[in-house]
Design a protein around this motif. Structure first.
Motif, PDB file in Angstrom:
ATOM      1  N   GLN A 139      13.606   3.738  -4.211  1.00 26.59           N
ATOM      2  CA  GLN A 139      13.971   2.421  -3.683  1.00 26.59           C
ATOM      3  C   GLN A 139      13.877   1.322  -4.743  1.00 26.59           C
ATOM      4  OE1 GLN A 139      11.491   1.872  -0.179  1.00 26.59           O
ATOM      5  NE2 GLN A 139      11.980   3.916   0.553  1.00 26.59           N
ATOM      6  N   ASN A 140      13.649   1.725  -5.999  1.00 25.46           N
ATOM      7  CA  ASN A 140      13.506   0.759  -7.094  1.00 25.46           C
ATOM      8  C   ASN A 140      12.472  -0.314  -6.793  1.00 25.46           C
ATOM      9  OD1 ASN A 140      15.337   1.997  -8.820  1.00 25.46           O
ATOM     10  ND2 ASN A 140      17.065   0.900  -7.913  1.00 25.46           N
ATOM     11  N   LYS A 141      11.332   0.112  -6.247  1.00 29.23           N
ATOM     12  CA  LYS A 141      10.240  -0.803  -5.926  1.00 29.23           C
ATOM     13  C   LYS A 141       9.096  -0.580  -6.903  1.00 29.23           C
ATOM     14  CE  LYS A 141      11.056  -1.048  -0.957  1.00 29.23           C
ATOM     15  NZ  LYS A 141      10.474  -0.803   0.370  1.00 29.23           N
ATOM     16  N   ASP A 142       8.357  -1.642  -7.155  1.00 37.38           N
ATOM     17  CA  ASP A 142       7.124  -1.516  -7.924  1.00 37.38           C
ATOM     18  C   ASP A 142       6.171  -0.622  -7.123  1.00 37.38           C
ATOM     19  OD1 ASP A 142       5.146  -2.612 -10.043  1.00 37.38           O
ATOM     20  OD2 ASP A 142       4.147  -2.948  -8.104  1.00 37.38           O
ATOM     21  N   VAL A 143       5.607   0.387  -7.758  1.00 34.93           N
ATOM     22  CA  VAL A 143       4.794   1.354  -7.031  1.00 34.93           C
ATOM     23  C   VAL A 143       3.548   0.702  -6.426  1.00 34.93           C
ATOM     24  CG1 VAL A 143       3.472   2.251  -9.009  1.00 34.93           C
ATOM     25  CG2 VAL A 143       3.925   3.736  -7.048  1.00 34.93           C
ATOM     26  N   THR A 144       2.938  -0.245  -7.120  1.00 34.70           N
ATOM     27  CA  THR A 144       1.764  -0.926  -6.563  1.00 34.70           C
ATOM     28  C   THR A 144       2.143  -1.731  -5.327  1.00 34.70           C
ATOM     29  OG1 THR A 144       0.722  -1.019  -8.737  1.00 34.70           O
ATOM     30  CG2 THR A 144      -0.129  -2.533  -7.061  1.00 34.70           C
ATOM     31  N   ALA A 145       3.275  -2.401  -5.377  1.00 36.13           N
ATOM     32  CA  ALA A 145       3.747  -3.161  -4.219  1.00 36.13           C
ATOM     33  C   ALA A 145       4.012  -2.237  -3.034  1.00 36.13           C
ATOM     34  CB  ALA A 145       5.014  -3.943  -4.575  1.00 36.13           C
ATOM     35  N   HIS A 146       4.522  -1.036  -3.297  1.00 39.37           N
ATOM     36  CA  HIS A 146       4.797  -0.090  -2.214  1.00 39.37           C
ATOM     37  C   HIS A 146       3.484   0.419  -1.603  1.00 39.37           C
ATOM     38  CE1 HIS A 146       7.510   2.181   0.203  1.00 39.37           C
ATOM     39  NE2 HIS A 146       7.198   3.360  -0.310  1.00 39.37           N
ATOM     40  N   TRP A 147       2.496   0.708  -2.451  1.00 40.57           N
ATOM     41  CA  TRP A 147       1.168   1.095  -1.930  1.00 40.57           C
ATOM     42  C   TRP A 147       0.616  -0.013  -1.030  1.00 40.57           C
ATOM     43  CZ3 TRP A 147      -1.278   5.589  -1.851  1.00 40.57           C
ATOM     44  CH2 TRP A 147      -0.983   6.568  -2.800  1.00 40.57           C
ATOM     45  N   ALA A 148       0.706  -1.258  -1.513  1.00 37.99           N
ATOM     46  CA  ALA A 148       0.193  -2.390  -0.730  1.00 37.99           C
ATOM     47  C   ALA A 148       0.927  -2.489   0.604  1.00 37.99           C
ATOM     48  CB  ALA A 148       0.345  -3.684  -1.528  1.00 37.99           C
ATOM     49  N   HIS A 149       2.249  -2.364   0.556  1.00 33.93           N
ATOM     50  CA  HIS A 149       3.041  -2.461   1.784  1.00 33.93           C
ATOM     51  C   HIS A 149       2.631  -1.391   2.793  1.00 33.93           C
ATOM     52  CE1 HIS A 149       7.119  -1.834   3.934  1.00 33.93           C
ATOM     53  NE2 HIS A 149       6.346  -2.630   4.635  1.00 33.93           N
ATOM     54  N   LEU A 150       2.507  -0.158   2.340  1.00 31.09           N
ATOM     55  CA  LEU A 150       2.193   0.915   3.284  1.00 31.09           C
ATOM     56  C   LEU A 150       0.764   0.812   3.812  1.00 31.09           C
ATOM     57  CD1 LEU A 150       4.182   3.777   1.604  1.00 31.09           C
ATOM     58  CD2 LEU A 150       4.732   2.528   3.700  1.00 31.09           C
ATOM     59  N   THR A 151      -0.142   0.283   3.000  1.00 30.74           N
ATOM     60  CA  THR A 151      -1.503   0.053   3.489  1.00 30.74           C
ATOM     61  C   THR A 151      -1.490  -1.021   4.575  1.00 30.74           C
ATOM     62  OG1 THR A 151      -2.422   0.686   1.340  1.00 30.74           O
ATOM     63  CG2 THR A 151      -3.854  -0.573   2.821  1.00 30.74           C
ATOM     64  N   VAL A 152      -0.822  -2.124   4.311  1.00 33.65           N
ATOM     65  CA  VAL A 152      -0.715  -3.201   5.299  1.00 33.65           C
ATOM     66  C   VAL A 152      -0.008  -2.689   6.549  1.00 33.65           C
ATOM     67  CG1 VAL A 152       0.433  -5.424   5.761  1.00 33.65           C
ATOM     68  CG2 VAL A 152      -0.830  -5.071   3.605  1.00 33.65           C
ATOM     69  N   HIS A 153       1.072  -1.955   6.370  1.00 35.77           N
ATOM     70  CA  HIS A 153       1.824  -1.387   7.493  1.00 35.77           C
ATOM     71  C   HIS A 153       0.915  -0.516   8.370  1.00 35.77           C
ATOM     72  CE1 HIS A 153       5.573   0.120   9.398  1.00 35.77           C
ATOM     73  NE2 HIS A 153       4.929   1.273   9.463  1.00 35.77           N
ATOM     74  N   GLY A 154       0.159   0.358   7.726  1.00 30.69           N
ATOM     75  CA  GLY A 154      -0.738   1.240   8.473  1.00 30.69           C
ATOM     76  C   GLY A 154      -1.824   0.487   9.212  1.00 30.69           C
ATOM     77  N   VAL A 155      -2.423  -0.512   8.577  1.00 31.22           N
ATOM     78  CA  VAL A 155      -3.466  -1.307   9.240  1.00 31.22           C
ATOM     79  C   VAL A 155      -2.880  -2.043  10.436  1.00 31.22           C
ATOM     80  CG1 VAL A 155      -5.076  -3.245   8.991  1.00 31.22           C
ATOM     81  CG2 VAL A 155      -4.928  -1.515   7.185  1.00 31.22           C
ATOM     82  N   LEU A 156      -1.677  -2.579  10.295  1.00 33.69           N
ATOM     83  CA  LEU A 156      -1.049  -3.246  11.437  1.00 33.69           C
ATOM     84  C   LEU A 156      -0.827  -2.277  12.592  1.00 33.69           C
ATOM     85  CD1 LEU A 156       1.467  -5.681   9.685  1.00 33.69           C
ATOM     86  CD2 LEU A 156      -0.746  -6.220  10.739  1.00 33.69           C
ATOM     87  N   HIS A 157      -0.487  -1.034  12.294  1.00 32.99           N
ATOM     88  CA  HIS A 157      -0.399  -0.027  13.361  1.00 32.99           C
ATOM     89  C   HIS A 157      -1.757   0.148  14.038  1.00 32.99           C
ATOM     90  CE1 HIS A 157       3.607   1.591  13.529  1.00 32.99           C
ATOM     91  NE2 HIS A 157       3.641   1.880  12.234  1.00 32.99           N
ATOM     92  N   LEU A 158      -2.824   0.231  13.248  1.00 34.67           N
ATOM     93  CA  LEU A 158      -4.157   0.373  13.832  1.00 34.67           C
ATOM     94  C   LEU A 158      -4.520  -0.819  14.714  1.00 34.67           C
ATOM     95  CD1 LEU A 158      -6.218   1.822  10.839  1.00 34.67           C
ATOM     96  CD2 LEU A 158      -5.294   3.069  12.815  1.00 34.67           C
ATOM     97  N   LEU A 159      -3.967  -1.979  14.404  1.00 35.80           N
ATOM     98  CA  LEU A 159      -4.212  -3.183  15.201  1.00 35.80           C
ATOM     99  C   LEU A 159      -3.327  -3.253  16.444  1.00 35.80           C
ATOM    100  CD1 LEU A 159      -4.600  -5.787  12.324  1.00 35.80           C
ATOM    101  CD2 LEU A 159      -6.403  -4.973  13.871  1.00 35.80           C
ATOM    102  N   GLY A 160      -2.450  -2.260  16.605  1.00 34.45           N
ATOM    103  CA  GLY A 160      -1.625  -2.197  17.809  1.00 34.45           C
ATOM    104  C   GLY A 160      -0.175  -2.595  17.632  1.00 34.45           C
ATOM    105  N   HIS A 161       0.223  -2.968  16.437  1.00 42.10           N
ATOM    106  CA  HIS A 161       1.628  -3.311  16.193  1.00 42.10           C
ATOM    107  C   HIS A 161       2.455  -2.023  16.119  1.00 42.10           C
ATOM    108  CE1 HIS A 161       0.860  -7.554  15.287  1.00 42.10           C
ATOM    109  NE2 HIS A 161      -0.284  -7.111  14.798  1.00 42.10           N
ATOM    110  N   ASP A 162       3.726  -2.145  16.456  1.00 46.66           N
ATOM    111  CA  ASP A 162       4.606  -0.978  16.409  1.00 46.66           C
ATOM    112  C   ASP A 162       6.019  -1.422  16.063  1.00 46.66           C
ATOM    113  OD1 ASP A 162       5.331   1.689  16.552  1.00 46.66           O
ATOM    114  OD2 ASP A 162       4.320   2.007  18.457  1.00 46.66           O
ATOM    115  N   HIS A 163       6.904  -0.448  15.870  1.00 45.22           N
ATOM    116  CA  HIS A 163       8.295  -0.753  15.536  1.00 45.22           C
ATOM    117  C   HIS A 163       9.240   0.198  16.256  1.00 45.22           C
ATOM    118  CE1 HIS A 163       7.764   2.563  12.639  1.00 45.22           C
ATOM    119  NE2 HIS A 163       6.686   1.918  12.226  1.00 45.22           N
TER     120      HIS A 163
END
Length: 145
Positions: free
Chosen positions: A94-118
């Motif tokens: 996806q031509n993304k900075d790997v650190t930014a992608h790690w951060a995104h997926l960590t935030v994404h996962g925590v939001l799921h734990l908080l009850g958010h969904d898509h």
């Protein structure tokens, strides 16, 4: 706050525990909670995805909310499992900075734990806006651009 467990074969391109703590704390937005983050290889990622989601392939992040019995009041939020090779591969594809992608997926996962969904487009829009806000606060650009 977060217990980090590295079970992947290589730690190359895997962030330090302090990074995961910072990203998870930002996603919690002031809430006090405990969670676990396990970084795994493709074999474990595939096994867990097959067992819990019925999909026989590794995925980038899995969220396992805590299922506490009634009356047990602990700040335990749950666990994230992040598959290192998938995250690294996706960042490249996806031509993304790997650190930014790690951060995104960590935030994404925590939001799921908080009850958010898509599951619906409305839910996805709300969750993506939360992700954008948290990541911008951490200095990362919009992961959906």
């Amino acid at each position: 706050m977060a217990d980090i467990d590295f079970e992947c074969l290589s730690r190359a391109a895997v962030p330090d525990p302090q990074d995961f703590h910072r990203w998870a704390t930002a996603a919690l937005q002031g809430r006090h909670a405990e969670l676990g983050i396990r970084v795994v290889d493709e074999d474990e990622g595939r096994r867990l995805n097959r067992r819990y989601r019925g999909r026989d392939k590794p995925t980038n992040v899995l969220s396992f909310p805590a299922d506490l019995p009634p009356g047990v009041d602990l700040p335990l939020l749950g666990d994230l499992v992040i598959c290192a090779p998938v995250v690294i591969r996706e960042a490249g594809e996806q031509n993304k900075d790997v650190t930014a992608h790690w951060a995104h997926l960590t935030v994404h996962g925590v939001l799921h734990l908080l009850g958010h969904d898509h599951e619906t487009s409305v839910e996805a829009g709300l969750m993506e806006e939360q992700e954008r806000r948290v990541l911008a606060g951490l200095g990362f650009s919009d992961p959906y651009d």
